[in-house]
Structure formats: structure tokens, C-alpha cells
Design an enzyme around this catalytic site. Structure first.
Site, PDB file in Angstrom:
ATOM      1  N   HIS A  61       0.842  -1.208   0.000  1.00 11.60           N
ATOM      2  CA  HIS A  61       0.000   0.000   0.000  1.00 11.60           C
ATOM      3  C   HIS A  61       0.874   1.254   0.000  1.00 11.60           C
ATOM      4  CE1 HIS A  61      -3.920   2.032   1.556  1.00 11.60           C
ATOM      5  NE2 HIS A  61      -3.143   2.906   0.943  1.00 11.60           N
ATOM      6  N   HIS A 180     -10.727   0.411   1.234  1.00 16.51           N
ATOM      7  CA  HIS A 180     -10.397   1.436   2.247  1.00 16.51           C
ATOM      8  C   HIS A 180     -11.705   1.598   3.028  1.00 16.51           C
ATOM      9  CE1 HIS A 180      -9.306   5.910   3.066  1.00 16.51           C
ATOM     10  NE2 HIS A 180     -10.587   5.845   3.319  1.00 16.51           N
ATOM     11  N   ASP A 306       1.172   2.525   3.823  1.00 15.47           N
ATOM     12  CA  ASP A 306       0.279   3.605   3.364  1.00 15.47           C
ATOM     13  C   ASP A 306       1.099   4.887   3.147  1.00 15.47           C
ATOM     14  OD1 ASP A 306      -1.877   5.079   2.525  1.00 15.47           O
ATOM     15  OD2 ASP A 306      -2.984   4.976   4.410  1.00 15.47           O
ATOM     16  N   HIS A 310       3.446  14.212   0.949  1.00 16.91           N
ATOM     17  CA  HIS A 310       2.899  15.543   0.663  1.00 16.91           C
ATOM     18  C   HIS A 310       4.064  16.529   0.635  1.00 16.91           C
ATOM     19  CE1 HIS A 310      -1.270  14.376   1.008  1.00 16.91           C
ATOM     20  NE2 HIS A 310      -1.024  13.779   2.157  1.00 16.91           N
TER      21      HIS A 310
HETATM   22 ZN   LIG Z   1      -6.767   4.464   2.401  1.00 17.18          ZN
END
Ligand SMILES: [Zn+2]
Length: 430
Positions: A61, A180, A306, A310
Site C-alpha cells: 500500500h 479502504h 500507506d 505531501h
Molecule cells: Zn486508504
């Protein structure tokens, strides 16, 4: 093209191996694994004495942001971050610009990953066109183009009928659907876990039910369809219990948890530091401990970062206006090894299952996640004793939104080997 790795402790859970072994690699594949392999002249040799040699780690992920948001991350910078963190393969989510909902985007990602040539990248395509939750993508065409799984990650598939159809097609194509789990009508404008902390610090809350109603819904649908359902970034004790019961009832399901949900809790948001703003939100200490029990008893199959990069400008806003997400490719192994393996909560074998053989199985990567003659020679070699400190200056990622900055402990990646090539080495700074 040969490489001989000598004297390392090979931990290969699928092959039930945990002992000192030599490994010979030839032409990108494992050639021989034996107690002792004689060095032939001209064959480069790596002495792995004192090191643990594992089948290559797989992060199932990640968000690589390319195409479309290369100022946050790119396939190249993400690849560098991955191998620095010990990953030999990563799967990337579809919420790029444009969305990976058609074959041209999938093929672009695969071609770009090959050009960079560091890490295996497996694209995950969207479930719905534009991730809008209305119409299914052309799943068969995307699988032909190289997509290994489907997910609207970033969003939940809110329409029960659409996830039902996706699971049915996925069953025919033998690919996983990665959900999700978040009921957006419940989470709405929420920022943090709903409860004492959200009230006390005046931040809008996200009920645990936002996650659990979708976990329950998907498990009910899956009970009949028997497809390949994977629930990602599970964050609550209630979700763990729902999945545990489903598995007892023989409903096929798999799940992952992130390092931040396994090692951090909601009290950190007292600092209003947006680096702790994630979705799902950091939960209570009781939830965190139940996630660890889920890793121990097999309810949760994988650890996935995950990785959500940014730009500094984006993330350095007031808590309420900052985007959700943290990076994890370069910290996952170190923090999990130190806090969960060294502390005795997980065995090294279980760690390798969670980071390698299980993600390979969930994604259907049949020749990965183990060390076997004929399989691609992907290896993660680490020193369980070497001290680490997570520091921004070492990051290959373009981003720095890592909640583990400054953490110290023991366990460091020494070498990352992909298809027999040393793509990262701590000493040589490859
Ligand atoms: Zn997610």
C-alpha cells in the site's frame, strides 16, 4: 551475472527455513540454496555473517503520486525510498492524476518503473471510473495491462452494489479487491478519532463506526461471494474482532495494518502537529494493542506503510487544513523491528511473513515472498543489532511527513537486492 551470499541467517517462513545458509544467484534468479556453497573464481561474494537474509519485503500500500503530482513524489523518488527502506517490491494505489482507471495509466506506471529499474512496482487499478464510486472500470483489460489488484483507496466504495459487482468480477479474474473501509457519511469532516481527545482539543471526530460498518458490510457480501477481499489500514479493535470472527467462519478475507496505527495513538494530537493527521485517524491505546494481538494471532496478514507523501507546504498547515497521510517506506522496517520484534511481541519469522510472504500471497505474486531456486532473486538483508535513527537528511523520498522522525532503536537495512542486483547497500551508498 552471479552473486554468492555466504553465512547469513536465512529466514524463509514459506520454506520453513531459519538457519545459516548460502545463496547463489545467477542471471537474476535464485540458483542454489545450501548449507555451504563453494566460491567459484570470479563470482562476487557477500559475507552476510551476523545478518538476517529474508525474501524481499513487499509494501502492498503506497502512493507514488505519479502521474500528476510529481512535486509530492515520483516513481523515481518513490523507488529510491523503497529500496532504502528494504523493499524489493511495492504496489501503488490508483488515486493519481489521472486516476489509474484505464490501461494506458497502468502501462505508463509499469514502463516508468522499468526505466528507473530499482524496485518492482505493481500497479493497483481503481475499482470505479475516476474513483467516483459509480461505474466499474474495465477490470479484465486492466489485469491484461498489468494491474494486480483493484482499490478506490483514498475513498471507500460506498455503494454496496458496486463493491458486490467488483468482488464478483474479481473472483472470475482471480485478483484481490482492496477496500479502504470508511463510511464517508459518518466520517464526514472529521479530523481525529472521536472521543475524549477530540472533545478536549476541539477537533471534529471520526467515529470508529465509520470503519466498522464498511468492514461488516463487506464481510457479509464476501460470505456469499467468496472472492479475494482485502481490508487495508485496519484501525479499530472492533474491526479486528469482525475480521477474526469472519475468518473463524471460513470467510476468505485478508487485512493489513500500518506502522503508525500499530505504534502510535490519538494522544499525540495534543501537539496539534499535522504529521499525526492520518486516515483512518490514530485511535486509542486499547485499539492499538488489539491490532498487535491481530498480528500475533494471524487475524491481520500484512504490515503496509500507506506511504502518502505531501509537499512541506501542503502538510505544514494548521491541523484542520493539513492533508491526511504520512510517509513510511523508509521507516517501516526499522520501527516495527525495534518496537515489535526486539520487544518480543513478534518473532523474526512473523515479521518476514507480515512484510514479505503474506503480501506476496495477498497480491497473487506467485514467484515472490520466498527464497527458492528459479524465483526472482529479491532479498532484504538486515542487521538486527545495528542502531538506527530516523532522520530527514537520510530520506530519498521527496517528502518529510514522517511521524517517526527522531526515533532511535536497533535493526537496519544493510542490502536490498532486486533480481540479483544490489539496488541499495548501506556501506557503499548505492
Ligand atoms: Zn486508504
Amino acid at each position: 551475472m552471479k552473486l554468492l551470499i555466504k553465512n547469513g541467517r536465512l529466514v524463509d517462513p514459506v520454506g520453513a527455513v531459519d538457519r545459516t545458509m548460502d545463496i547463489l544467484i545467477e542471471n537474476g534468479k535464485f540458483k542454489e540454496i545450501a548449507r555451504s556453497i563453494k566460491k567459484s573464481s570470479g563470482c562476487p561474494t557477500l559475507n552476510a555473517q551476523g545478518l538476517i537474509v529474508a525474501p524481499g519485503f513487499i509494501d502492498m500500500h503506497t502512493h507514488l503520486r505519479e502521474p500528476g503530482q510529481e512535486n509530492k513524489e515520483s516513481i523515481e523518488s518513490g523507488s529510491r525510498a523503497a529500496v532504502h527502506g528494504g523493499f524489493t517490491a511495492i504496489a501503488c494505489m490508483a488515486n493519481t492524476e489521472p486516476v489509474n482507471d484505464n490501461r494506458s495509466v497502468t502501462e505508463y506506471i509499469i514502463a516508468r518503473a522499468k526505466q528507473v529499474g530499482l524496485v518492482n512496482i505493481f500497479p493497483i487499478a481503481a475499482v470505479s471510473k475516476g474513483q467516483l464510486g459509480e461505474n466499474l472500470v474495465e477490470m479484465a483489460d486492466l489485469v491484461e495491462g498489468g494491474a494486480v489488484a483493484f482499490s478506490d483507496d483514498g475513498h471507500c466504495v460506498m455503494k454496496a452494489d458496486l463493491i458486490r459487482k467488483a468482488l464478483e468480477y474479481a473472483s472470475m479474474l482471480d485478483v484481490p479487491i482492496i477496500e479502504h473501509p470508511e463510511d464517508h457519511s459518518i466520517s464526514a469532516e472529521g479530523q481525529v478519532n472521536e472521543g475524549f481527545i477530540s472533545y478536549r482539543y476541539g477537533l471534529r471526530g471520526i467515529l470508529k463506526a465509520a470503519e466498522e460498518v464498511i468492514v461488516a458490510r463487506d464481510l457479509i457480501l464476501q460470505e456469499r461471494i467468496q472472492s479475494r477481499l482485502h481490508l487495508t489500514h485496519i484501525s479499530t479493535a472492533g474491526s479486528v474482532e469482525l475480521i477474526r470472527n469472519a475468518r473463524r467462519a471460513k470467510t476468505p478475507v485478508s487485512a493489513d495494518a500500518t506502522p503508525h496505527h500499530l505504534l502510535l495513538n490519538e494522544t499525540l494530537i495534543q501537539s496539534y502537529n499535522p504529521v499525526y493527521k492520518v486516515k483512518p485517524p490514530l485511535r486509542t491505546e486499547a485499539d492499538r494493542l488489539e491490532l498487535i494481538r491481530g498480528l500475533q494471532d494471524g487475524t491481520i496478514d500484512c504490515i503496509a506503510s500507506d506511504h502518502a507523501p505531501h509537499t512541506r507546504d501542503d502538510k505544514d498547515k494548521e491541523f484542520e487544513y493539513a492533508p491526511f497521510g504520512v510517509i513510511g517506506l523508509e521507516s517501516t522496517f526499522a520501527v516495527i523491528h525495534d518496537r515489535l520484534v526486539r520487544s518480543g511481541l513478534l518473532s523474526v519469522t512473523r515479521l518476514v511473513e507480515l512484510l514479505s510472504s503474506n503480501p506476496a500471497r495477498v497480491l497473487g505474486l506467485k514467484d515472490r515472498g520466498r527464497v527458492k531456486p528459479g524465483f526472482p532473486a529479491d532479498l532484504t538483508i538486515f542487521d538486527p543489532k545495528r542502531r538506527f535513527k530516523i532522520e530527514e537528511k537520510d530520506f530519498r523520498s521527496k517528502a518529510n511527513n514522517c511521524p517517526f522522525l527522531g526515533w532511535e532503536g536497533q535493526g537496519a537495512i544493510e542490502h536490498t537486492i532486486v533480481a540479483g542486483n544490489m539496488v541499495f547497500s548501506r556501506k557503499n551508498r548505492v
